[in-house]
Design a protein around this motif. Structure first.
Motif, PDB file in Angstrom:
ATOM      1  N   UNK A  16      31.104  73.103  47.588  1.00 17.83           N
ATOM      2  CA  UNK A  16      29.807  73.557  48.096  1.00 17.83           C
ATOM      3  C   UNK A  16      29.388  72.792  49.347  1.00 17.83           C
ATOM      4  N   UNK A  17      28.907  73.511  50.340  1.00 19.49           N
ATOM      5  CA  UNK A  17      28.412  72.938  51.580  1.00 19.49           C
ATOM      6  C   UNK A  17      26.918  73.208  51.649  1.00 19.49           C
ATOM      7  N   UNK A  18      26.109  72.180  51.952  1.00 17.98           N
ATOM      8  CA  UNK A  18      24.677  72.386  52.056  1.00 17.98           C
ATOM      9  C   UNK A  18      24.076  71.340  52.990  1.00 17.98           C
ATOM     10  N   UNK A  19      22.944  71.682  53.569  1.00 22.66           N
ATOM     11  CA  UNK A  19      22.268  70.778  54.489  1.00 22.66           C
ATOM     12  C   UNK A  19      21.297  71.552  55.355  1.00 22.66           C
ATOM     13  N   UNK A  20      20.678  70.835  56.256  1.00 30.47           N
ATOM     14  CA  UNK A  20      19.737  71.475  57.177  1.00 30.47           C
ATOM     15  C   UNK A  20      20.506  72.127  58.320  1.00 30.47           C
ATOM     16  N   UNK A  21      20.214  73.393  58.589  1.00 30.43           N
ATOM     17  CA  UNK A  21      20.877  74.129  59.663  1.00 30.43           C
ATOM     18  C   UNK A  21      19.886  74.376  60.790  1.00 30.43           C
ATOM     19  N   UNK A  22      20.341  74.153  62.018  1.00 29.20           N
ATOM     20  CA  UNK A  22      19.540  74.453  63.203  1.00 29.20           C
ATOM     21  C   UNK A  22      20.161  75.651  63.899  1.00 29.20           C
ATOM     22  N   UNK A  23      19.427  76.760  63.905  1.00 28.38           N
ATOM     23  CA  UNK A  23      19.949  77.997  64.480  1.00 28.38           C
ATOM     24  C   UNK A  23      18.832  78.718  65.214  1.00 28.38           C
ATOM     25  N   UNK A  24      19.090  79.069  66.471  1.00 27.03           N
ATOM     26  CA  UNK A  24      18.120  79.803  67.274  1.00 27.03           C
ATOM     27  C   UNK A  24      16.755  79.095  67.276  1.00 27.03           C
ATOM     28  N   UNK A  25      16.827  77.765  67.412  1.00 30.93           N
ATOM     29  CA  UNK A  25      15.638  76.900  67.477  1.00 30.93           C
ATOM     30  C   UNK A  25      14.835  76.913  66.175  1.00 30.93           C
TER      31      UNK A  25
ATOM     32  N   UNK B  43      20.356  85.280  55.745  1.00 30.72           N
ATOM     33  CA  UNK B  43      20.135  84.116  56.603  1.00 30.72           C
ATOM     34  C   UNK B  43      19.989  84.550  58.067  1.00 30.72           C
ATOM     35  N   UNK B  44      20.760  85.530  58.465  1.00 30.54           N
ATOM     36  CA  UNK B  44      20.632  86.058  59.833  1.00 30.54           C
ATOM     37  C   UNK B  44      19.243  86.641  60.040  1.00 30.54           C
ATOM     38  N   UNK B  45      18.718  87.318  59.022  1.00 27.94           N
ATOM     39  CA  UNK B  45      17.388  87.912  59.117  1.00 27.94           C
ATOM     40  C   UNK B  45      16.326  86.828  59.336  1.00 27.94           C
ATOM     41  N   UNK B  46      16.551  85.640  58.780  1.00 28.53           N
ATOM     42  CA  UNK B  46      15.572  84.559  58.915  1.00 28.53           C
ATOM     43  C   UNK B  46      15.726  83.788  60.223  1.00 28.53           C
ATOM     44  N   UNK B  47      16.894  83.864  60.855  1.00 25.96           N
ATOM     45  CA  UNK B  47      17.134  83.038  62.050  1.00 25.96           C
ATOM     46  C   UNK B  47      17.373  83.875  63.312  1.00 25.96           C
ATOM     47  N   UNK B  48      18.351  84.780  63.267  1.00 31.12           N
ATOM     48  CA  UNK B  48      18.700  85.582  64.446  1.00 31.12           C
ATOM     49  C   UNK B  48      18.182  87.009  64.300  1.00 31.12           C
ATOM     50  N   UNK B  49      16.912  87.144  63.933  1.00 31.37           N
ATOM     51  CA  UNK B  49      16.378  88.469  63.609  1.00 31.37           C
ATOM     52  C   UNK B  49      16.519  89.451  64.768  1.00 31.37           C
TER      53      UNK B  49
ATOM     54  N   UNK C  51      27.078  83.112  68.912  1.00 27.18           N
ATOM     55  CA  UNK C  51      26.099  82.031  69.015  1.00 27.18           C
ATOM     56  C   UNK C  51      26.590  80.825  68.219  1.00 27.18           C
ATOM     57  N   UNK C  52      25.933  79.692  68.396  1.00 26.19           N
ATOM     58  CA  UNK C  52      26.299  78.472  67.663  1.00 26.19           C
ATOM     59  C   UNK C  52      25.192  78.104  66.692  1.00 26.19           C
ATOM     60  N   UNK C  53      25.585  77.373  65.653  1.00 28.59           N
ATOM     61  CA  UNK C  53      24.658  76.882  64.644  1.00 28.59           C
ATOM     62  C   UNK C  53      25.104  75.473  64.274  1.00 28.59           C
ATOM     63  N   UNK C  54      24.149  74.582  64.124  1.00 29.42           N
ATOM     64  CA  UNK C  54      24.474  73.205  63.755  1.00 29.42           C
ATOM     65  C   UNK C  54      24.052  72.973  62.308  1.00 29.42           C
ATOM     66  N   UNK C  55      25.014  72.505  61.507  1.00 29.88           N
ATOM     67  CA  UNK C  55      24.758  72.245  60.097  1.00 29.88           C
ATOM     68  C   UNK C  55      24.946  70.756  59.837  1.00 29.88           C
ATOM     69  N   UNK C  56      23.964  70.174  59.193  1.00 29.69           N
ATOM     70  CA  UNK C  56      23.987  68.755  58.884  1.00 29.69           C
ATOM     71  C   UNK C  56      25.244  68.398  58.086  1.00 29.69           C
TER      72      UNK C  56
ATOM     73  N   UNK D 186      13.587  66.031  62.672  1.00 30.02           N
ATOM     74  CA  UNK D 186      14.502  67.136  62.379  1.00 30.02           C
ATOM     75  C   UNK D 186      14.449  67.553  60.907  1.00 30.02           C
ATOM     76  N   UNK D 187      14.352  66.557  60.008  1.00 33.36           N
ATOM     77  CA  UNK D 187      14.400  66.848  58.580  1.00 33.36           C
ATOM     78  C   UNK D 187      13.027  66.709  57.953  1.00 33.36           C
ATOM     79  N   UNK D 188      12.839  67.467  56.891  1.00 31.79           N
ATOM     80  CA  UNK D 188      11.609  67.324  56.125  1.00 31.79           C
ATOM     81  C   UNK D 188      11.753  66.183  55.125  1.00 31.79           C
ATOM     82  N   UNK D 189      10.637  65.569  54.793  1.00 31.89           N
ATOM     83  CA  UNK D 189      10.639  64.483  53.820  1.00 31.89           C
ATOM     84  C   UNK D 189      11.065  65.013  52.454  1.00 31.89           C
ATOM     85  N   UNK D 190      12.019  64.320  51.830  1.00 31.87           N
ATOM     86  CA  UNK D 190      12.433  64.618  50.459  1.00 31.87           C
ATOM     87  C   UNK D 190      12.186  63.365  49.640  1.00 31.87           C
ATOM     88  N   UNK D 191      11.143  63.388  48.834  1.00 33.87           N
ATOM     89  CA  UNK D 191      10.754  62.201  48.075  1.00 33.87           C
ATOM     90  C   UNK D 191      10.251  62.605  46.698  1.00 33.87           C
ATOM     91  N   UNK D 192      10.512  61.742  45.721  1.00 33.04           N
ATOM     92  CA  UNK D 192      10.074  61.999  44.358  1.00 33.04           C
ATOM     93  C   UNK D 192       9.970  60.675  43.613  1.00 33.04           C
TER      94      UNK D 192
END
Length: 870
Positions: free
Chosen positions: A175-184, A227-233, A240-245, A721-727
């Motif tokens: 599994x791959x997961x992280x914050x993705x930066x796409x189309x600003x 995901x395309x609908x949310x980023x490259x609508x 195009x390029x996308x950066x994944x953490x 760049x990242x949102x706070x993840x705290x608990x």
């Protein structure tokens, strides 16, 4: 006797459909008319007139009812339905009790049926579903079998294709997961790695792009339609390029349709697996990620057309595959094929790539639903048998009028099925109402089941209702069909016969046995949950806020966070203790060169003080001590004991080899529960380095919400760049034991259903019992019996049955939890008289209220009115 000139066909037709009492009279009239017409019009015309008159007589008033064949069966069934509806209407209260209790119980069965139906849909959409398999591994380390894994060596499939022709293989990555930066835009993304053969036999739709080349080049990625609908609508993402953490900058080479919900492979992105060697060169993956011994990162899916080569594949996996391991005496594994449509639901396999549902919860829920349904069936049987005097007279009259055993059996069976179908209607209403709550009971169930009504599901529900009705009606049908007409009409003998029937009492005992088991289960589970949360784990988990670093510099975060007056201390760790996560470390004992595995945790020099962990002997880490080279470590008491190092003070200075470096024990800490309360404490090492993933903040504040806002402000100033993840740590540990909460919810829900159904049945039995004993009550009151004495007289039989249920159910539940369920817990609570006695008191009080509502009214009845009516 038929006249020889009358048409044979018309005569036989007339004889077949005409009622016996009318036949002789109408036959004579038709024959006289035929003879007159013969003299008047001649033979041929007389025959035509005779046939016409016969056909005109085919009407209900003349036709006889069939005694066999389809028509007869239809008529008989119609009469059964009519009588059944009349009986249900005549006995409204008992019908309501039966329908309501059965519908409540059926709703539990409907939920389980819906869940199983959904789970059986998993991976059925693949075109070659019966020819696709996943290779699973059973690793063995130093002669010790480890957990079966869904993963397998990366190059296993390629090796197999070189030796076996006619098969196809696709290789997937973890599994791959992280914050993705796409189309600003910054969004969290989940995905998998896959090679260019992913679309060769797995039925996923590629909307845009080339199936053969889209995943061939490194740093290529396919994005899901959602995901395309949310980023490259408004932009074509291809090219195009996308950066994944944690992965880097990727080129979008296509768009893939969202995977079906009933697919164990779920993704928003598919990254080319050829990217992983380059990630290893960058230090983002371990250098050994693709070695044969690394079983926990890759997945091999095999397509065997027509299963022609399945035997060859299995033979190769058994004999040849293990030979690729470098040191088979130290580490090896066996492999086998798992059909793709048996992954969910499936056996308990670790390292699954997608949602997982093992068989055990399904079996448990099915058994529980069956127990609840059985309780409702007991209700129906009980009330049917209780009303047997009135129904026995009905049966006696019908038998005197020629009714057979089979017709009586059919009548009561159809009555039970009709009642079950009525219950199904109300049960579907309960099903819709309970659906969301039921999904919430099961971990991750919202990802796997929908429980949406469909024609197929409703058809299954109807079949289920008919089967339920057949089972519910079995005992009453047998009982009434075997009654002789003479005994059925002799009410005094019938009462004597029924008073000796222990079957009904046994059903009531069985119902309340289930009820006391469920009540005790909730109470005991709640005690274990409370015990787990309050268990001393060897460290202070209160007011510790764990913040995910997400790649940020620990020292910068420490410096900024300590500026907040509410943050008294900041330490760092590689994972959170007590929530089921731990790492393994391979050590070489330099005294005898033995290689052993221990559990380890990276911490900084502030960790012990921040978590209030006691240092028994030696010293703590110093700031920056192992920055250039790892040379020191702390161990726990169990480590000292397992390695025979003597006392904690004597263990100081002992040297072990870690990854080629000599590392010295400089301190010994007390044993802490570093994994979770389900794992034994093993040899444990604290290491000092820079592999930190979490900051551990000690908070001193009365306004936790305001403090969190301040921490978030500091975070945003450091990481934009990242949102706070705290608990908070105590909440994380509490969430880990959520399965106990789910367990309580399930048993609480089922216990509520069981007690409701049992109480309804007890209410019905008490009501009917008092109604049938009103004459006795009137006579006793006339001779001076007090209301208290009458209540005792009417209630004692029911309380005896409930008490017997308690005596049976309590030991069963005690043994189940004390010797089986809680025995699996490393740290468990004890079952005391408080839990057992409290459960019994609750159930007895409920039964008392149920019974007293009827016996009190009966005891207060005016005997003059009762005896006058009788």
């Amino acid at each position: 006797m038929k006249h020889p000139e009358i048409p044979s066909f018309a005569y036989r037709l007339f004889k077949w459909f005409c009622k016996d009492p009318l036949f002789e009279e109408l036959e004579g009239d038709l024959e006289e008319t035929f003879l007159r017409n013969k003299e008047k019009y001649g033979l041929n015309k007389a025959r035509r007139i005779y046939t016409r008159e016969v056909l005109k007589m085919i009407r209900p008033s003349v036709m006889s009812k069939p005694t066999s064949g389809p028509g007869y069966q239809t008529a008989l069934l119609g009469s059964y339905v009519t009588i059944s509806l009349r009986n249900l209407k005549r006995n409204k209260l008992f019908s309501f009790i039966n329908i309501f209790s059965l519908s409540v119980a059926m709703s539990a069965g409907l939920l389980v049926i819906g869940m199983i139906t959904d789970l059986l849909k998993f991976d059925e959409f693949h075109e070659h579903k019966h020819e696709i398999y996943r290779v699973i591994s059973s690793p063995v380390y130093q002669s010790r079998k480890l957990d079966v894994q869904a993963s397998s060596p990366r190059y296993l499939g390629q090796e197999m294709m070189q030796h076996i022709s006619g098969i196809q293989v696709t290789n997937l990555g973890r599994r791959m997961q992280g914050t993705a930066t796409a189309n600003e835009k910054n969004l969290f993304i989940k995905g998998i790695y896959a090679d260019e053969h992913f679309f060769d036999f797995l039925t996923f739709e590629l909307i845009q792009g080339n199936k053969n080349t889209a995943l061939r080049e490194p740093f290529s990625v396919l994005l899901s339609e959602s995901f395309v609908e949310k980023t490259f609508k408004d932009v074509d993402p291809v090219g195009e390029t996308i950066e994944i953490e944690g992965v880097g900058t990727l080129m979008v080479t296509g768009i893939v349709a969202d995977p079906p919900q009933f697919s164990h492979l779920q993704f928003e992105a598919i990254v080319s697996i050829s990217t992983t060697p380059l990630l290893a060169n960058q230090g983002l993956l371990a250098k050994s990620h693709d070695q044969w011994e690394n079983l926990d990162r890759y997945y091999n899916y095999i397509y065997i057309p027509d299963n022609a080569q399945k035997t060859s594949v299995e033979s190769w996996l058994k004999s040849t595959a293990p030979t690729f391991f470098y040191d088979q005496n130290n580490f090896t594994a066996s492999f086998e094929l798992q059909p793709i449509n048996e992954i969910v639901p499936g056996p308990d396999i670790s390292d699954s790539i997608g949602p997982k549902m093992i068989y055990l919860p399904i079996i448990i829920l099915s058994v529980i639903a069956a127990a609840i349904l059985l309780s409702a069936i007991f209700n129906y049987t009980n009330l049917s048998m209780a009303r047997s005097l009135r129904r026995a007279r009905e049966v006696g009259v019908r038998k005197l009028n020629g009714a057979s055993r089979s017709s009586i059996f059919g009548q009561f069976t159809v009555e039970a099925i009709i009642l079950s179908l009525f219950s199904l209607g109300l049960g579907i209403v309960f099903f819709r109402f309970l659906r969301a709550g039921f999904i919430g009971l099961l971990p991750r169930a919202e990802e796997m089941v929908r429980l949406e009504l469909s024609a197929e599901l409703i058809g299954l529900f109807v079949v289920f209702a008919i089967i339920t009705g057949l089972i519910a009606g079995l005992s009453p049908s047998f009982f009434f069909s075997r009654l002789s007409s003479l005994n059925a009409l002799r009410s005094g003998k019938m009462l004597k016969t029924l008073s000796g029937i222990n079957f009904r009492k046994g059903l009531i005992v069985a119902q309340f046995t289930l009820s006391i088991i469920f009540v005790m289960a909730v109470v005991i589970t709640n005690k274990q949950y409370t015990y787990s949360l309050n268990k001393d784990m060897g460290f202070d988990k209160s007011n510790i806020l764990n913040v995910s670093l997400q790649g940020n510099d620990p020292e910068i975060m420490r410096s900024e966070l300590l500026k907040l007056p509410e943050v008294s201390e900041v330490s760092f760790s590689s994972y959170i203790t007590g929530v089921g996560t731990w790492n393994n470390l391979q050590l070489v004992d330099e005294r005898n060169q033995d290689t052993v595995w221990v559990n380890d945790l990276f911490v900084d020099h502030s960790y012990l003080n921040n978590m209030s962990i006691e240092l028994i002997s030696g010293r703590n880490f110093e700031a920056g001590e192992n920055k250039l080279r790892e040379s020191t470590m702390l161990v726990n008491e169990t480590f000292v004991k397992n390695f025979g190092l003597g006392s904690p003070a004597e263990a100081l200075g002992t040297v072990f080899n870690v990854a080629g470096e000599s590392v010295e024990i400089v301190g010994v800490i007390q044993d802490i529960i570093y994994a979770n309360l389900e794992e034994h404490i093993n040899s444990f090492v604290l290491r000092n380095g820079d592999q930190y993933r979490y900051a551990n903040l000690k908070i001193s504040s009365t306004d936790m919400i305001g403090t969190l806002d301040k921490v978030e402000g500091v975070w945003d100033s450091v990481d934009k760049k990242h949102r706070l993840e705290a608990q908070f740590m105590d909440q994380q540990i509490e969430e880990y034991f959520k399965f106990l909460v789910d367990f309580m919810k399930i048993f609480g829900f089922v216990g509520f259903l069981a007690i409701s159904i049992s109480s309804l049945g007890l209410f019905g039995m008490a009501l009917y019992s008092t109604q049938t004993r009103m004459k006795e009550i009137g006579i006793r009151k006339t001779f001076g019996a007090s209301e208290r004495m009458l209540i005792f007289l009417l209630s004692k039989g029911f309380f005896k049955m409930v008490a017997l249920a308690v005596l049976i159910g309590s030991p069963i539940c005690y043994f189940l939890f004390d010797k089986l369920i809680l025995e699996q817990q490393v740290y468990r609570t004890d079952i005391t008289i408080v839990e057992v006695g409290g459960s019994i008191l609750f159930l007895m009080s409920l039964c008392f209220l149920t019974i007293i509502t009827q016996t009190w009214n009966a005891a207060r009845t005016n005997p003059a009115n009762v005896l006058r009516d009788e």
